[in-house]
Design a protein around this motif. Sequence first.
Motif, PDB file in Angstrom:
ATOM      1  N   PHE A 196       2.945  -0.626   4.267  1.00 49.87           N
ATOM      2  CA  PHE A 196       2.562   0.824   4.486  1.00 49.87           C
ATOM      3  C   PHE A 196       3.905   1.917   4.329  1.00 49.87           C
ATOM      4  CE2 PHE A 196       1.129   5.244   4.717  1.00 49.87           C
ATOM      5  CZ  PHE A 196       0.587   5.630   3.760  1.00 49.87           C
ATOM      6  N   VAL A 204      -9.494  -1.589   2.715  1.00 48.42           N
ATOM      7  CA  VAL A 204      -8.155  -2.809   2.498  1.00 48.42           C
ATOM      8  C   VAL A 204      -8.520  -3.721   3.633  1.00 48.42           C
ATOM      9  CG1 VAL A 204      -6.207  -3.155   0.849  1.00 48.42           C
ATOM     10  CG2 VAL A 204      -7.572  -1.593   0.122  1.00 48.42           C
ATOM     11  N   ALA A 215     -10.011   1.403  -4.389  1.00 46.95           N
ATOM     12  CA  ALA A 215      -9.835   0.819  -3.557  1.00 46.95           C
ATOM     13  C   ALA A 215     -10.550   0.006  -3.263  1.00 46.95           C
ATOM     14  CB  ALA A 215      -9.889   1.098  -2.077  1.00 46.95           C
ATOM     15  N   LEU A 259       0.941  -1.154  -0.282  1.00 49.63           N
ATOM     16  CA  LEU A 259      -0.189  -0.056  -0.033  1.00 49.63           C
ATOM     17  C   LEU A 259       1.176   1.749   0.497  1.00 49.63           C
ATOM     18  CD1 LEU A 259      -2.152  -1.071   2.914  1.00 49.63           C
ATOM     19  CD2 LEU A 259      -2.711  -1.786   0.614  1.00 49.63           C
ATOM     20  N   HIS A 260       0.551   1.893  -1.311  1.00 48.01           N
ATOM     21  CA  HIS A 260       1.648   3.633  -1.288  1.00 48.01           C
ATOM     22  C   HIS A 260       1.173   4.424  -1.490  1.00 48.01           C
ATOM     23  CE1 HIS A 260       1.987   2.036  -5.497  1.00 48.01           C
ATOM     24  NE2 HIS A 260       2.086   0.679  -4.805  1.00 48.01           N
ATOM     25  N   THR A 261       1.209   5.543  -1.513  1.00 49.25           N
ATOM     26  CA  THR A 261       0.757   6.825  -1.362  1.00 49.25           C
ATOM     27  C   THR A 261       2.269   7.637  -2.679  1.00 49.25           C
ATOM     28  OG1 THR A 261      -0.604   8.598  -1.263  1.00 49.25           O
ATOM     29  CG2 THR A 261       1.136   7.610   0.599  1.00 49.25           C
ATOM     30  N   SER A 317       0.523  -4.298  -5.569  1.00 46.32           N
ATOM     31  CA  SER A 317       0.503  -3.078  -5.913  1.00 46.32           C
ATOM     32  C   SER A 317      -1.121  -2.333  -5.681  1.00 46.32           C
ATOM     33  CB  SER A 317       1.095  -2.459  -6.247  1.00 46.32           C
ATOM     34  OG  SER A 317       1.676  -1.120  -6.483  1.00 46.32           O
ATOM     35  N   TYR A 318      -0.907  -1.490  -4.848  1.00 44.26           N
ATOM     36  CA  TYR A 318      -2.218  -0.428  -5.249  1.00 44.26           C
ATOM     37  C   TYR A 318      -1.786   1.110  -4.359  1.00 44.26           C
ATOM     38  CZ  TYR A 318      -6.135   1.998  -3.046  1.00 44.26           C
ATOM     39  OH  TYR A 318      -7.490   2.937  -2.690  1.00 44.26           O
ATOM     40  N   CYS A 368      -9.028   4.862   2.200  1.00 47.37           N
ATOM     41  CA  CYS A 368      -8.379   3.459   1.301  1.00 47.37           C
ATOM     42  C   CYS A 368      -7.747   2.508   2.019  1.00 47.37           C
ATOM     43  CB  CYS A 368      -8.002   4.855   0.019  1.00 47.37           C
ATOM     44  SG  CYS A 368      -9.054   6.050  -1.136  1.00 47.37           S
ATOM     45  N   VAL A 369      -7.004   2.890   2.556  1.00 51.29           N
ATOM     46  CA  VAL A 369      -6.458   2.418   3.978  1.00 51.29           C
ATOM     47  C   VAL A 369      -7.248   1.208   4.351  1.00 51.29           C
ATOM     48  CG1 VAL A 369      -5.004   1.455   5.131  1.00 51.29           C
ATOM     49  CG2 VAL A 369      -3.879   3.540   3.571  1.00 51.29           C
TER      50      VAL A 369
END
Length: 450
Positions: A222, A205, A133, A6-8, A151-152, A201-202
């Motif tokens: 994360f 998930v 998501a 999970l990444h931003t 990968s999100y 969003c996290v």
Amino acid sequence: MNIILLHTHDLGRVIEPYGAGVRTPNLMALARESTLFRHCYCTAPTCSPSRAGMLTGMLPHSAGLLGLAHRGFHLKDYSKHLVRYLGDQGFETALCGIQHEAPSDKVQEWLGYEKILGPETAGGDIEGDLENARAVCRYLREPHNRPFFLSYGMASTHRVYPKNGGVDPNYVLPPFPIPDNAQTRQDTAELYQGVMAVDDCVGMVLDAIRETGREEDSIIVFTTDHGVAFPNMKCHLYDTGIGVALMLRYPGNPGKGTATDALCSHLDLFPTLCELAGLQPPPWLQGVSLCPVLEGRAGQVRDELFAEVTYHAAYEPMRCVRTRRYKYIRFFDDLDSFSPSNTDDGPSKTVFCEAGYFDRPHPRELLFDLTLDPVERVNLAEDPQLQDVLSGLRVRLQGMMEETDDPLLEAEYTDETGKKRYRRIPAPKDSIVNRQLCLSPETHDPADFE
């Protein structure tokens, strides 16, 4: 085990688990189930090079991604990407949302993802991130015959920020080193709106992971690519630019719910995932596994780390070495001030422009004592008491550059007057790079690009 990343974009450490003044209850819940790294740093405070470092396990110049993928830069060898490596190990690979290591139309061909669950989103696109998501949750609820890598990527924290819909700018504090005024408070409030969207969003998930029992067979990571898109942060080698959030959750983690001060680099994520998943790490990795820290066998696994900038919107080559006590930054061009092009447009940049920030020179070398000066504002490069420290860090940086064949090694030369000058490292022929050093604070004219 499955691996869920999970990444931003552009988040740095502006979340509640790191003490930021924005509520992120879902990320707090994840932190309490994870090991939280207080001192994790990216390899480059610019989007594509940072992700190249994290997902190839090599410094960006070694991987070949010196600039932004959507502007024509690319990896030397896409077979060394984590996705291709895991695919070769029998993993199903799926992407939803943002990636930044290849052009959008080359994701499956170059990166090798088997499944694309949802489109890449733009900065401030909260609804797009939420829809992705939901796609991730549907994927998690499907049956899987093989371990998977998912990968999100989210973009709500990338400029242009979402319009503020619930954060009162009167009661926020702009992140250091941004001054506190009406413009920067509004900018921060809108950033916080994006941060809260990422948290939502996290949370979706994480709920799906719990409902499907994936907590028992999955490694959950994360993180983010680099610091926030404010001046002196993104595209700068200060800790405000290279400092990133990193949380690791996996079944049986003895460090669950703890924070560690171990120094670590994004380079270390690839070898750590290999060890946790029982895989043989590939030979090209330049990082080290964090498992000794996770398992309590060691307090530290590295004494130093490196970060770099070569291209962002404009060419601005710099390198740094960071230890637990000191930071050394060196610039490899003929410019004496920071390029405005490499600070993302926004109200906070306007404040800095109007105050003359981009007219102020910076020295060729910077040395900071991170214990006595954690805000990195007192340059000690000329301090006679620290010349041994400076020399030692110069040697470390030079050694890294030589060991990894950094193209900047060929940049320095002496002109006919005896002055040190720097050649420009060429960009790919089809790349889009800003020719001008100074742009207006709010607009980028297409005519300014080559």
